[in-house]
Design a protein around this motif. Structure first.
Motif, PDB file in Angstrom:
ATOM      1  N   ARG A 305       0.834  -1.201   0.000  1.00  0.00           N
ATOM      2  CA  ARG A 305       0.000   0.000   0.000  1.00  0.00           C
ATOM      3  C   ARG A 305       0.872   1.257   0.000  1.00  0.00           C
ATOM      4  O   ARG A 305       0.611   2.231  -0.724  1.00  0.00           O
ATOM      5  CB  ARG A 305      -0.926  -0.002   1.209  1.00  0.00           C
ATOM      6  CG  ARG A 305      -1.880   1.207   1.228  1.00  0.00           C
ATOM      7  CD  ARG A 305      -2.707   1.252   2.497  1.00  0.00           C
ATOM      8  NE  ARG A 305      -3.561   0.082   2.613  1.00  0.00           N
ATOM      9  CZ  ARG A 305      -3.400  -0.879   3.526  1.00  0.00           C
ATOM     10  NH1 ARG A 305      -2.383  -0.788   4.408  1.00  0.00           N
ATOM     11  NH2 ARG A 305      -4.211  -1.899   3.590  1.00  0.00           N
ATOM     12  N   LEU A 306       1.944   1.232   0.825  1.00  0.00           N
ATOM     13  CA  LEU A 306       2.843   2.380   0.887  1.00  0.00           C
ATOM     14  C   LEU A 306       3.524   2.620  -0.461  1.00  0.00           C
ATOM     15  O   LEU A 306       3.652   3.768  -0.918  1.00  0.00           O
ATOM     16  CB  LEU A 306       3.892   2.154   1.980  1.00  0.00           C
ATOM     17  CG  LEU A 306       4.930   3.273   2.155  1.00  0.00           C
ATOM     18  CD1 LEU A 306       4.236   4.581   2.530  1.00  0.00           C
ATOM     19  CD2 LEU A 306       5.962   2.891   3.214  1.00  0.00           C
ATOM     20  N   LEU A 307       3.946   1.523  -1.109  1.00  0.00           N
ATOM     21  CA  LEU A 307       4.594   1.666  -2.408  1.00  0.00           C
ATOM     22  C   LEU A 307       3.629   2.248  -3.433  1.00  0.00           C
ATOM     23  O   LEU A 307       3.983   3.140  -4.208  1.00  0.00           O
ATOM     24  CB  LEU A 307       5.103   0.300  -2.877  1.00  0.00           C
ATOM     25  CG  LEU A 307       5.719   0.245  -4.279  1.00  0.00           C
ATOM     26  CD1 LEU A 307       6.934   1.147  -4.367  1.00  0.00           C
ATOM     27  CD2 LEU A 307       6.078  -1.193  -4.645  1.00  0.00           C
ATOM     28  N   VAL A 308       2.394   1.737  -3.456  1.00  0.00           N
ATOM     29  CA  VAL A 308       1.404   2.245  -4.403  1.00  0.00           C
ATOM     30  C   VAL A 308       1.107   3.711  -4.141  1.00  0.00           C
ATOM     31  O   VAL A 308       0.984   4.522  -5.067  1.00  0.00           O
ATOM     32  CB  VAL A 308       0.129   1.388  -4.337  1.00  0.00           C
ATOM     33  CG1 VAL A 308      -0.983   2.029  -5.158  1.00  0.00           C
ATOM     34  CG2 VAL A 308       0.409  -0.022  -4.840  1.00  0.00           C
ATOM     35  N   GLU A 309       0.993   4.099  -2.878  1.00  0.00           N
ATOM     36  CA  GLU A 309       0.740   5.503  -2.549  1.00  0.00           C
ATOM     37  C   GLU A 309       1.891   6.398  -2.986  1.00  0.00           C
ATOM     38  O   GLU A 309       1.683   7.498  -3.511  1.00  0.00           O
ATOM     39  CB  GLU A 309       0.481   5.638  -1.049  1.00  0.00           C
ATOM     40  CG  GLU A 309      -0.839   5.045  -0.583  1.00  0.00           C
ATOM     41  CD  GLU A 309      -0.998   5.117   0.926  1.00  0.00           C
ATOM     42  OE1 GLU A 309      -0.028   5.541   1.601  1.00  0.00           O
ATOM     43  OE2 GLU A 309      -2.087   4.753   1.423  1.00  0.00           O
ATOM     44  N   ASP A 310       3.137   5.921  -2.773  1.00  0.00           N
ATOM     45  CA  ASP A 310       4.297   6.706  -3.202  1.00  0.00           C
ATOM     46  C   ASP A 310       4.322   6.872  -4.719  1.00  0.00           C
ATOM     47  O   ASP A 310       4.595   7.963  -5.237  1.00  0.00           O
ATOM     48  CB  ASP A 310       5.595   6.036  -2.735  1.00  0.00           C
ATOM     49  CG  ASP A 310       5.805   6.170  -1.232  1.00  0.00           C
ATOM     50  OD1 ASP A 310       5.111   7.009  -0.621  1.00  0.00           O
ATOM     51  OD2 ASP A 310       6.647   5.439  -0.685  1.00  0.00           O
ATOM     52  N   ALA A 312       1.748   6.725  -6.734  1.00  0.00           N
ATOM     53  CA  ALA A 312       0.639   7.601  -7.114  1.00  0.00           C
ATOM     54  C   ALA A 312       0.990   9.066  -6.863  1.00  0.00           C
ATOM     55  O   ALA A 312       0.668   9.952  -7.670  1.00  0.00           O
ATOM     56  CB  ALA A 312      -0.623   7.216  -6.345  1.00  0.00           C
ATOM     57  N   LEU A 313       1.669   9.327  -5.724  1.00  0.00           N
ATOM     58  CA  LEU A 313       2.093  10.693  -5.425  1.00  0.00           C
ATOM     59  C   LEU A 313       3.070  11.205  -6.480  1.00  0.00           C
ATOM     60  O   LEU A 313       2.946  12.337  -6.977  1.00  0.00           O
ATOM     61  CB  LEU A 313       2.728  10.738  -4.035  1.00  0.00           C
ATOM     62  CG  LEU A 313       3.382  12.071  -3.638  1.00  0.00           C
ATOM     63  CD1 LEU A 313       2.344  13.191  -3.645  1.00  0.00           C
ATOM     64  CD2 LEU A 313       4.055  11.947  -2.273  1.00  0.00           C
ATOM     65  N   LEU A 314       4.054  10.385  -6.851  1.00  0.00           N
ATOM     66  CA  LEU A 314       5.009  10.799  -7.875  1.00  0.00           C
ATOM     67  C   LEU A 314       4.318  11.047  -9.207  1.00  0.00           C
ATOM     68  O   LEU A 314       4.669  11.983  -9.938  1.00  0.00           O
ATOM     69  CB  LEU A 314       6.096   9.731  -8.039  1.00  0.00           C
ATOM     70  CG  LEU A 314       7.128   9.659  -6.906  1.00  0.00           C
ATOM     71  CD1 LEU A 314       8.033   8.443  -7.089  1.00  0.00           C
ATOM     72  CD2 LEU A 314       7.960  10.932  -6.866  1.00  0.00           C
ATOM     73  N   ALA A 315       3.338  10.198  -9.540  1.00  0.00           N
ATOM     74  CA  ALA A 315       2.618  10.398 -10.798  1.00  0.00           C
ATOM     75  C   ALA A 315       1.876  11.721 -10.804  1.00  0.00           C
ATOM     76  O   ALA A 315       1.861  12.443 -11.810  1.00  0.00           O
ATOM     77  CB  ALA A 315       1.652   9.243 -11.029  1.00  0.00           C
ATOM     78  N   ARG A 316       1.243  12.072  -9.671  1.00  0.00           N
ATOM     79  CA  ARG A 316       0.531  13.354  -9.595  1.00  0.00           C
ATOM     80  C   ARG A 316       1.495  14.525  -9.710  1.00  0.00           C
ATOM     81  O   ARG A 316       1.218  15.508 -10.395  1.00  0.00           O
ATOM     82  CB  ARG A 316      -0.254  13.432  -8.281  1.00  0.00           C
ATOM     83  CG  ARG A 316      -1.476  12.518  -8.218  1.00  0.00           C
ATOM     84  CD  ARG A 316      -2.400  12.911  -7.084  1.00  0.00           C
ATOM     85  NE  ARG A 316      -1.747  12.797  -5.781  1.00  0.00           N
ATOM     86  CZ  ARG A 316      -1.708  11.698  -5.035  1.00  0.00           C
ATOM     87  NH1 ARG A 316      -2.292  10.593  -5.490  1.00  0.00           N
ATOM     88  NH2 ARG A 316      -1.111  11.674  -3.867  1.00  0.00           N
ATOM     89  N   LEU A 317       2.636  14.414  -9.031  1.00  0.00           N
ATOM     90  CA  LEU A 317       3.612  15.502  -9.083  1.00  0.00           C
ATOM     91  C   LEU A 317       4.239  15.602 -10.474  1.00  0.00           C
ATOM     92  O   LEU A 317       4.478  16.703 -10.971  1.00  0.00           O
ATOM     93  CB  LEU A 317       4.693  15.293  -8.022  1.00  0.00           C
ATOM     94  CG  LEU A 317       4.209  15.367  -6.566  1.00  0.00           C
ATOM     95  CD1 LEU A 317       5.324  15.001  -5.603  1.00  0.00           C
ATOM     96  CD2 LEU A 317       3.684  16.770  -6.259  1.00  0.00           C
ATOM     97  N   ASP A 318       4.516  14.464 -11.110  1.00  0.00           N
ATOM     98  CA  ASP A 318       5.068  14.491 -12.466  1.00  0.00           C
ATOM     99  C   ASP A 318       4.091  15.115 -13.451  1.00  0.00           C
ATOM    100  O   ASP A 318       4.499  15.744 -14.437  1.00  0.00           O
ATOM    101  CB  ASP A 318       5.425  13.076 -12.933  1.00  0.00           C
ATOM    102  CG  ASP A 318       6.640  12.516 -12.204  1.00  0.00           C
ATOM    103  OD1 ASP A 318       7.378  13.327 -11.594  1.00  0.00           O
ATOM    104  OD2 ASP A 318       6.846  11.292 -12.233  1.00  0.00           O
ATOM    105  N   ALA A 319       2.805  14.927 -13.204  1.00  0.00           N
ATOM    106  CA  ALA A 319       1.787  15.494 -14.098  1.00  0.00           C
ATOM    107  C   ALA A 319       1.636  16.994 -13.916  1.00  0.00           C
ATOM    108  O   ALA A 319       0.900  17.642 -14.658  1.00  0.00           O
ATOM    109  CB  ALA A 319       0.444  14.802 -13.866  1.00  0.00           C
ATOM    110  N   GLY A 320       2.341  17.559 -12.920  1.00  0.00           N
ATOM    111  CA  GLY A 320       2.296  18.999 -12.703  1.00  0.00           C
ATOM    112  C   GLY A 320       1.065  19.487 -11.988  1.00  0.00           C
ATOM    113  O   GLY A 320       0.716  20.670 -12.108  1.00  0.00           O
TER     114      GLY A 320
END
Length: 477
Positions: A305-310, A312-320
């Motif tokens: 769960r922690l890995l998936v959340e991390d 997902a967070l990186l994907a949101r930040l990469d998307a700007g």
């Protein structure tokens, strides 16, 4: 292959053909303008020559007439003013008394035309039908008599009209224009042939680029456009496209590496969960051991769960995606993280230097995650007796937060990779602490989302310092 042929045809139409058409238009305009200007200058030169000839002849007649009464022989005048010159002897009421030379074919018309302007002014008669074009000038002739010969009598003209035939030069100009048209056509064909050759040679680098691009599109991903070192536009274009291909290759490699690392990270907890479930189905777990198995499964689920959340967070930040914008006191936030760490790791020397309030604007939860990741990394990747110090310093433009440890440090060859996702200098140690290799990557992404910078400085045997820089919160007016 059809697509390639279609693309090349369109490339020829959009570049070579347009350049050729544009060059042809420029050549036609230039050569035509040159021919027109040449003809105009020649015509102007001949016109001035006619005028000078007539004015000079008129001045001689005036000079003779002004000497007093004069008698001139008509035959002598005709011989003196032979082609292309001519003479009209004009009586009272502009009656033509005698005409010689070029004036004979249009004596009346020239006489009438010259009477409409002051004496001594050159006029032009364009001619019509079989009559040539003439230039004429009128000279008053008081006191002059013209002897027409024995039995012909004597004339007393009121004026003389001197003429010059301009039709010969008109024919010359017409022939010149025709020859220039032929020369313009020949020169245009020759220059266009040379232009086609020059364009073929000049655009050869673009043709090579097109072939290389086709090869890359067909799957030869290591191919690159040919480049030159002469600073030409084609060379700079090839270098720019090659950089784009390299960036795309790096992005694809990153995606493949991310997929491989993610699957690798998920494989371990899934294998653990699968093992406990298999053991349970085989009847190897019962009683208190079942609770232990469920606890292990829950821990592995938490890791996933922690890995998936991390991720997902990186994907949101990469998307700007923008982060929340609220006033945050970075000093108070960091102090809370340090207090939590002191409770979690009571045997570690985790301290924070006294610091004034440090207001910034951003997402408090994400900024707290940044400080926790930095402190957690410093604790997890250093020996048990290593001290961890958190400092906050303000300057005129920004707030600087530093996490310093006196651990073993990071080797120079590893230092540039610390922000890579899933990268670990010591994989076994990271996994022992449940790390996924995303901690510093998340730190970098969050800090950049807050318009800040992050920097790592480390020396083997001395320690590591991670510094983040965030802009000040704007002051209220």
């Amino acid at each position: 292959m059809k697509l390639r042929g279609l693309r090349r045809t369109w490339s020829f139409s959009s570049v070579r053909l347009r350049l050729l058409v544009g060059l042809a238009a420029l050549l036609v305009c230039g050569l035509t303008a040159s021919a027109v200007i040449s003809a105009f200058l020649l015509e102007d030169f001949l016109d001035r020559r006619y005028e000078n000839t007539l004015e000079t002849s008129a001045d001689r007649f005036k000079e003779v007439i002004e000497r007093g009464p004069q008698t001139a022989d008509a035959d002598q005048l005709g011989t003196l003013l032979g082609p292309p010159l001519g003479l009209v002897v004009v009586g009272e009421d502009d009656k033509v008394l005698l005409s010689t030379g070029s004036a004979s074919v249009a004596a009346g018309a020239v006489t009438e035309l010259s009477s409409t302007v002051p004496a001594g002014t050159v006029v032009r008669y364009d001619g019509h039908d079989e009559q040539p074009g003439l230039a004429a000038i009128r000279v008053p002739s008081p006191g002059l008599t013209v002897d027409r010969g024995p039995g012909q009598g004597v004339l007393a003209p009121a004026a003389l009209v001197l003429t010059i035939d301009t039709s010969v030069d008109d024919i010359t100009i017409s022939a010149l224009i025709k020859r220039q048209v032929a020369l313009v056509g020949g020169a245009l064909l020759l220059l266009l042939g040379l232009a086609v050759l020059v364009l073929r040679l000049g655009l050869r680098p673009l043709a090579r680029m097109a072939r290389t691009a086709d090869a890359i599109a067909e799957g030869h991903l290591t191919e690159r456009l040919p480049t030159t070192r002469n600073g030409s536009e084609a060379g700079r274009l090839a270098e720019a496209v090659n950089r784009a291909f390299d960036a795309q290759a790096r992005a694809e490699a990153t995606v493949r590496s991310l997929a491989a690392d993610t699957s690798h990270e998920l494989r371990t907890p899934l294998s653990t969960i699968s093992g406990w479930l298999d053991l349970h189905r085989q009847g190897g777990i019962s009683g208190p051991a079942l609770e232990t198995a469920l606890e292990h499964i829950e821990n592995e689920v938490g890791r996933m769960r922690l890995l998936v959340e991390d991720l997902a967070l990186l994907a949101r930040l990469d998307a700007g995606r923008p982060v929340e914008q609220q006033d945050v006191d970075l000093t108070g936030l960091a102090a809370g993280v340090v207090e939590d760490a002191q409770i979690i790791y009571p045997r570690r020397g985790i301290t924070m230097s006294p610091a004034p309030s440090a207001p910034v604007v951003g997402d408090a939860h994400r900024l707290q995650q940044v400080v926790r990741n930095l402190v957690g990394n410093a604790v997890q990747h250093t020996p048990a007796r290593t001290a961890v110090q958190v400092d906050i310093v303000r300057d005129r433009d920004a707030v600087h937060l530093r996490v310093v440890d006196n651990g073993p440090g990071i080797s120079p060859q590893d230092l540039p990779r610390v922000f890579e996702r899933f990268w670990r200098a010591e994989a076994s140690r990271s996994r022992a602490y449940g790390g996924s290799g995303l901690g510093l990557a998340i730190v970098e992404a969050i800090v950049h989302a807050h318009h800040g910078q992050v920097h790592v400085r480390s020396e083997v045997g001395v320690g590591t310092t991670v510094t983040i820089r965030l802009p000040h919160a704007p002051r209220e007016s």
